[in-house]
Design a protein around this motif. Structure first.
Motif, PDB file in Angstrom:
ATOM      1  N   ASN A 115      19.040  37.109   6.713  1.00 45.00           N
ATOM      2  CA  ASN A 115      19.870  36.146   7.428  1.00 45.00           C
ATOM      3  C   ASN A 115      21.218  36.045   6.731  1.00 45.00           C
ATOM      4  OD1 ASN A 115      17.885  35.348   9.404  1.00 45.00           O
ATOM      5  ND2 ASN A 115      16.825  34.314   7.728  1.00 45.00           N
ATOM      6  N   ILE A 116      22.275  36.072   7.524  1.00 47.72           N
ATOM      7  CA  ILE A 116      23.642  36.102   7.009  1.00 47.72           C
ATOM      8  C   ILE A 116      24.274  34.722   7.154  1.00 47.72           C
ATOM      9  CG2 ILE A 116      25.915  37.163   7.243  1.00 47.72           C
ATOM     10  CD1 ILE A 116      24.508  39.598   8.483  1.00 47.72           C
ATOM     11  N   TRP A 117      24.871  34.260   6.075  1.00 45.56           N
ATOM     12  CA  TRP A 117      25.487  32.945   6.043  1.00 45.56           C
ATOM     13  C   TRP A 117      26.903  33.043   5.482  1.00 45.56           C
ATOM     14  CZ3 TRP A 117      22.533  28.525   7.434  1.00 45.56           C
ATOM     15  CH2 TRP A 117      21.172  28.780   7.649  1.00 45.56           C
ATOM     16  N   GLN A 118      27.710  32.045   5.831  1.00 45.25           N
ATOM     17  CA  GLN A 118      29.068  31.967   5.290  1.00 45.25           C
ATOM     18  C   GLN A 118      29.384  30.516   4.979  1.00 45.25           C
ATOM     19  OE1 GLN A 118      32.070  33.904   7.645  1.00 45.25           O
ATOM     20  NE2 GLN A 118      33.775  33.135   6.423  1.00 45.25           N
ATOM     21  N   HIS A 119      30.108  30.301   3.903  1.00 40.88           N
ATOM     22  CA  HIS A 119      30.464  28.951   3.488  1.00 40.88           C
ATOM     23  C   HIS A 119      31.857  28.968   2.880  1.00 40.88           C
ATOM     24  CE1 HIS A 119      30.577  25.402   0.794  1.00 40.88           C
ATOM     25  NE2 HIS A 119      29.853  24.844   1.737  1.00 40.88           N
ATOM     26  N   THR A 120      32.648  27.942   3.148  1.00 40.44           N
ATOM     27  CA  THR A 120      33.989  27.825   2.580  1.00 40.44           C
ATOM     28  C   THR A 120      33.959  26.928   1.355  1.00 40.44           C
ATOM     29  OG1 THR A 120      35.004  28.080   4.762  1.00 40.44           O
ATOM     30  CG2 THR A 120      36.376  27.157   3.009  1.00 40.44           C
ATOM     31  N   GLN A 121      34.515  27.411   0.270  1.00 34.45           N
ATOM     32  CA  GLN A 121      34.690  26.622  -0.938  1.00 34.45           C
ATOM     33  C   GLN A 121      36.144  26.151  -0.992  1.00 34.45           C
ATOM     34  OE1 GLN A 121      31.898  25.673  -2.152  1.00 34.45           O
ATOM     35  NE2 GLN A 121      31.708  26.718  -4.109  1.00 34.45           N
ATOM     36  N   ASN A 122      36.348  24.850  -1.005  1.00 32.67           N
ATOM     37  CA  ASN A 122      37.688  24.277  -1.033  1.00 32.67           C
ATOM     38  C   ASN A 122      38.045  23.812  -2.440  1.00 32.67           C
ATOM     39  OD1 ASN A 122      38.509  24.308   1.853  1.00 32.67           O
ATOM     40  ND2 ASN A 122      36.667  23.041   2.080  1.00 32.67           N
ATOM     41  N   ASN A 123      39.103  24.410  -2.986  1.00 31.74           N
ATOM     42  CA  ASN A 123      39.610  24.012  -4.301  1.00 31.74           C
ATOM     43  C   ASN A 123      38.504  23.972  -5.349  1.00 31.74           C
ATOM     44  OD1 ASN A 123      42.299  23.639  -3.321  1.00 31.74           O
ATOM     45  ND2 ASN A 123      41.665  21.654  -2.477  1.00 31.74           N
ATOM     46  N   GLN A 124      37.828  25.099  -5.487  1.00 32.84           N
ATOM     47  CA  GLN A 124      36.737  25.222  -6.446  1.00 32.84           C
ATOM     48  C   GLN A 124      37.057  26.310  -7.472  1.00 32.84           C
ATOM     49  OE1 GLN A 124      34.075  23.193  -6.608  1.00 32.84           O
ATOM     50  NE2 GLN A 124      35.002  22.057  -4.913  1.00 32.84           N
TER      51      GLN A 124
END
Length: 226
Positions: A150-159
């Motif tokens: 299963n393919i997932w995507q997530h945005t990291q903001n100012n990390q």
């Protein structure tokens, strides 16, 4: 979820190694945050806590095999493999045994970064109880090496990242069933991500990894290559 930040935190603060070991045909044991080269293979150990018995021994035989152990080390991750190069034709093979627990989250598989764009990525084949959850949004699934990922995507903001504090994407492939030995066709994951518009940049690293978000346990790779 907490794990989403865990790998990025491995690069928090300075990216300079606290210890830099180089050895040829000899094991390299590290017990504090460090990165270096052992038997021609790049490695890194990072943990957010002190704990006890927290270490990683790299085999130093030209492979990416290592023995790792942790005991309430906070966020603990150990990895070994290759650095920059082409994203094509990458395949990993591994076999290991594990015991104990990995705390609130845990991931065993392939890990790395790319630059331009800055991407943090994971291919997860196994985990301890309670691990294996990525967060983010599911983009799809595909079958490779005899299983569905299963393919997932997530945005990291100012990390934290390998380029300091930044906003960047995380890509994940998570195997639907766990295993402790086999082959990972790494570049096929890259191709599947690209088909969904999830494009990597220039390869910074591709390493075999274990991460544990607490707990007490160990993993022993009898073989590993990438």
């Amino acid at each position: 979820m907490k794990f989403v930040f865990a790998f990025a935190l491995a690069f928090a603060g300075s990216f300079e190694p606290l210890v830099n070991n180089t050895a040829s045909n000899a094991e390299c044991t590290v017990t504090s945050n460090s990165q270096g080269n052992c038997g021609g293979v790049a490695y890194e150990l990072w943990m957010s806590g002190s704990g006890s018995g927290c270490s990683c021994t790299f085999k130093g035989d030209g492979s990416a095999a290592f023995n790792a152990q942790w005991n309430n080390c906070g966020d603990y991750l150990c990895r070994a493999g290759r650095g920059s190069g082409s994203t094509s034709g990458i395949t990993a093979n591994y076999a290991y045994t594990k015991q104990g627990s990995g705390g609130g989250y845990s991931f065993i598989g392939i890990y790395g970064w790319t630059t331009n764009p800055l991407i943090e990525y994971y291919i997860v084949d196994d985990w301890f109880s309670g691990g294996g959850n990525s967060g983010g949004s599911q983009k799809g699934s595909f079958t490779v090496d005899g299983a569905t990922y299963n393919i997932w995507q997530h945005t990291q903001n100012n990390q934290p990242s390998i380029q300091g504090t930044a906003t960047f994407e995380q890509f994940f492939s998570i195997r639907s069933s766990q295993r402790q030995s086999g082959t990972i066709s790494v570049s096929q994951h890259f191709d599947q991500w690209a088909s969904l518009g999830m494009r990597l940049g220039s390869l910074y690293e591709a390493k075999i990894l274990v991460e544990a978000g607490g707990g007490s346990g160990s993993i022993n790779y009898s073989s590993a290559s990438i």
